[in-house]
Design an enzyme around this catalytic site. Sequence first.
Site, short mmCIF file in Angstrom:
data_model
loop_
_atom_site.label_atom_id
_atom_site.label_comp_id
_atom_site.label_asym_id
_atom_site.label_seq_id
_atom_site.Cartn_x
_atom_site.Cartn_y
_atom_site.Cartn_z
CE1 TYR A 11 -3.28 2.62 0.81
CE2 TYR A 11 -2.90 3.00 3.01
CZ TYR A 11 -3.32 3.26 2.16
OH TYR A 11 -4.18 4.54 2.22
N GLY A 12 1.25 1.04 0.92
CA GLY A 12 2.90 1.90 1.26
C GLY A 12 3.82 2.77 0.09
#
Length: 249
Positions: free
Chosen positions: A157-158
Site C-alpha cells: 500500500y505505502g
Amino acid sequence: MPTIDMSGTTALVTGATSGIGRAVAVGLAQRGAHVLLAGRDRGRGEAAVRAIREAGGTADFLRADLRDEASARELARSAEALGGAVDVLVNAAGVFPFGPTESHGEADFDAVYAVNVKAPFFLVAALVPAMAERGRGAVVNVGTMVAEFGAPGMALYGSSKAALNLLTKAWAAEYGPRGVRVNAVNPGPTRTEGTAPMGEQLDRLAALAPAGRPATAEEIASAVVYLAGDAASFVHGAVLPVDGGRTAA
C-alpha cells in the site's frame, strides 16, 4: 484572500461513495461545485447524490470500476459528457490491503497498483490536457502517511501511494506552467467505513501521533477542498500531511 467559492466549476471525485471521497464530494458541493461522484457501488453513490441534492448542492453519480487504462478513460469521457469540462479532479479511490510482503500474491499487487497508481495516471492523461488548454484546473491526489516512512505490513500500500506522490510532483512540473495545479494530501489514520474493521488497531496507530486520535473523513476532506480551490492558488506540487503530526514527530 481568495475564498473557496467553486460555483461554476465541475469536479470529478473518485472513490466518492464512502469515506474520505464522499466527504470531499460533500465539501466541494457545499462550495458550489457540480460534483460527479464516481464509485463502484451504485446504491451508495446514488444515496450520496441524494444527500447532496437535498442539502442544496448539485451532484451526479457515475459508476466506475477503475482497474485499467480503458476504465479510467471511459470515466473521463462519461464525466465530460455529463458535466462538461472537468475543472477539478480528485483521485480519492484507493485500496489498502495490509499484511506482510510474503502474504501478497501477484493478483494483490496488480489490484493495488491498478487502483492507486494506474487509474490516477490515466485519468490525468485523459482530463488534464484539456484543463491546460483552458489555462486553469486543479488535481488533488489522496495518499497516505505511510508513503513517507517504512512500516511493517505497509509495503504494498505505502509504495503505491509513494508512487502517487512522485506523480503529483511530476504533474505539477508538467502542467503547472499551463495553469493546472497538482497537489496531494497524505492522511493519517482516519475513521471511515473502510477502516472500521481495524477496530482498536486504528486507535493504537493514531495514538503514535501528537493528535493522539484518528481523523474524521471531514477533517481530511477540508484539506482536499482547500487545495482544489483558489485559496491555494500559489500551491503547486505540495504533498500535505494531514496525519495528526505523525510524520513530523
